[in-house]
Design an enzyme around this catalytic site. Structure first.
Site, short mmCIF file in Angstrom:
data_model
loop_
_atom_site.label_atom_id
_atom_site.label_comp_id
_atom_site.label_asym_id
_atom_site.label_seq_id
_atom_site.Cartn_x
_atom_site.Cartn_y
_atom_site.Cartn_z
N ASN A 9 0.87 -1.17 0.00
CA ASN A 9 0.00 0.00 0.00
C ASN A 9 0.92 1.23 0.00
O ASN A 9 1.49 1.58 1.03
CB ASN A 9 -0.88 -0.05 1.25
N ARG A 88 -2.35 -1.96 -3.58
CA ARG A 88 -3.56 -1.17 -3.36
C ARG A 88 -3.57 -0.03 -4.38
O ARG A 88 -2.61 0.72 -4.52
CB ARG A 88 -3.57 -0.58 -1.96
N HIS A 177 -13.14 2.59 -0.20
CA HIS A 177 -13.13 1.53 0.82
C HIS A 177 -13.75 0.25 0.27
O HIS A 177 -14.22 -0.60 1.01
CB HIS A 177 -13.96 1.90 2.07
N ARG A 238 -12.77 14.78 8.05
CA ARG A 238 -13.52 15.15 6.83
C ARG A 238 -14.98 15.42 7.16
O ARG A 238 -15.58 14.70 7.95
CB ARG A 238 -13.45 14.01 5.80
N GLU A 382 -8.10 -5.39 5.21
CA GLU A 382 -7.92 -5.04 3.80
C GLU A 382 -6.71 -5.76 3.19
O GLU A 382 -6.73 -6.10 2.00
CB GLU A 382 -7.79 -3.52 3.65
#
Ligand code: AMP
Length: 396
Positions: A9, A88, A177, A238, A382
């Site tokens: 990633n 990723r 996601h 956010r 993940e």
């Protein structure tokens, strides 16, 4: 004979990695390279219960990947046994709807989408190039965060804005996601002993970033993130959904340029923006208990937004058999889960407070037997999801 897959990633200044044996799903090694491009770069490599650290300047992603290779050579396990690398990839736009073998055209495609994910796609491609250079003899696979949502119906992904402009600039809901939502929705099916295609479910991925998805028979039909990962639920820093008019209003009235508004909404808003800088739910809850009004409001806004989405996804799906909480907040914060489920009692959905209070790394049900919908806590993973998807593709 293990079947190790290296998953990578790559961010702009970091590389996270894990080597996973897809047969046993054991993590054979994991690591993190930080501060790429800065003087005080470092790498931590963990394997066999030990951690090994390198501290040196790491000028770029090629140097970072060389250090990763060195760490495997010095401390194991052997990288030579790796059968593939899973990368990723954040934004697949309208080009990539499923995992793909990486070649130059894939990297070019990702760069053509750089405008949609300026902080993610370019470093992702840098990482791919560097990894291909150090591990040229095994397949490299890109796994897109947007791919799971490529099944959204047009009425869910289309924004009601001037169609020719939207088309020209590829403006639509993409969702993010996806690797987590896909993984968790399948884990839910396994936990319930059901075929994922046979029921509808809602997945709440509540971490520092947060998103929710409506999944009908294993297929995503709506999600809360949009063109960018700014939309939807309230997150750590956010804002999630706001009136799009806020953008022009702040430019006009506060004299902020587009970059400043973007930073405000992405980095200085959400829980942190409302609760005086606290974005971690452990801090938020401590402040709520101490009677802090700003933290209380932040918490209430967070729950209100989440309930609104769950209600709307129940309406979209018609019948929902499972609602699942995952990621840092979803897996760990029983208060958030309780606040949400309490507000769903009108749907016949009921929480078992004792089950909700249990802390466990395993998937578990936290609803009462008479609840109309099963409420679950299912840890996301993940990296494992990427390893599985990589293996699936190379085994075809
Ligand atoms: P993630 O992005 O999935 O790693 O989630 C990180 C977030 O999970 C943190 O910012 C916290 O808000 C939340 N979190 C992690 N551990 C706990 C915990 N024990 N209790 C409540 N929230 C937690």
């Amino acid at each position: 004979m293990p079947t190790p897959i290296l998953v990578l990633n790559c961010g702009s200044s970091s590389v996270k990695y894990q080597m996973i044996d897809v047969d046993t799903e054991e993590v054979l090694a994991s690591g993190l390279v930080e501060k790429i491009g800065l003087e005080d770069g470092n790498l931590t490599h963990k394997t066999g219960g030990q951690a090994y650290r390198i501290e040196e300047t790491i000028p770029d992603h090629t140097a970072a990947l060389s250090l990763v290779v060195r760490s495997f050579e010095e401390h194991g396990p052997s990288l030579k046994d790796a059968v593939a690398v899973g990368h990723r990839a954040v934004h697949g736009g309208d080009l990539f709807r499923e995992p793909v073998l990486i070649d130059q055209s894939v990297m070019d495609g990702m760069m053509s989408l750089a405008g949609l994910a300026p902080l993610h796609n370019p470093p992702g491609v840098l990482g791919m190039k560097a990894a291909l250079a150090v591990l040229p003899d095994i397949p490299h696979v890109a796994i897109f965060d947007t791919a799971f949502f490529s099944t959204l119906p047009a009425e869910a992904y289309t924004y009601a804005i001037h169609a020719p402009t939207a088309k020209q600039y590829k403006i639509r809901k993409y969702g993010f996601h996806g690797t987590s939502h896909s993984f968790v929705s399948k884990e839910v099916a396994e936990f319930l002993g059901r075929d994922v295609t046979s029921f509808n479910q809602i997945v709440c991925h509540l971490g520092n970033g947060a998103s929710i998805s409506a999944v009908a028979g294993g297929v995503a039909v709506d999600t809360s993130m949009g063109l960018t990962p700014l939309a939807g639920l309230v997150m750590g820093t956010r804002s999630g959904d706001v009136d799009p008019g806020v953008f022009a209003y702040l430019q006009r009235e506060a004299g902020m340029d587009s970059q400043a508004v973007d930073t405000l909404l992405n980095k200085k808003s959400g829980m942190a923006g409302l609760a005086d800088g606290s974005s971690d739910f452990r801090d938020i809850w401590a402040k709520v208990v101490a009677g802090d009004e700003n933290a209380q409001l932040a918490y209430d806004v967070y729950i209100h937004r989440l309930i609104s989405y769950i209600g709307s996804y129940i309406a979209i799906l018609g019948h929902v058999e499972a609602i699942t909480f995952t990621a840092g907040v979803g897996e760990n914060d029983q208060h958030v889960r309780a606040s949400v489920i309490e507000r769903l009692s009108a749907f016949g959905i009921h929480l078992d407070p004792e089950l909700n209070a249990v802390r466990s790394p395993d998937p578990r049900a936290i609803s009462t037997p008479d609840s109309s919908t099963v409420i679950l806590v299912v840890p996301t993973n993940e990296e494992l999801a990427m390893a599985r998807e990589t293996y699936q593709l190379i085994s075809k």
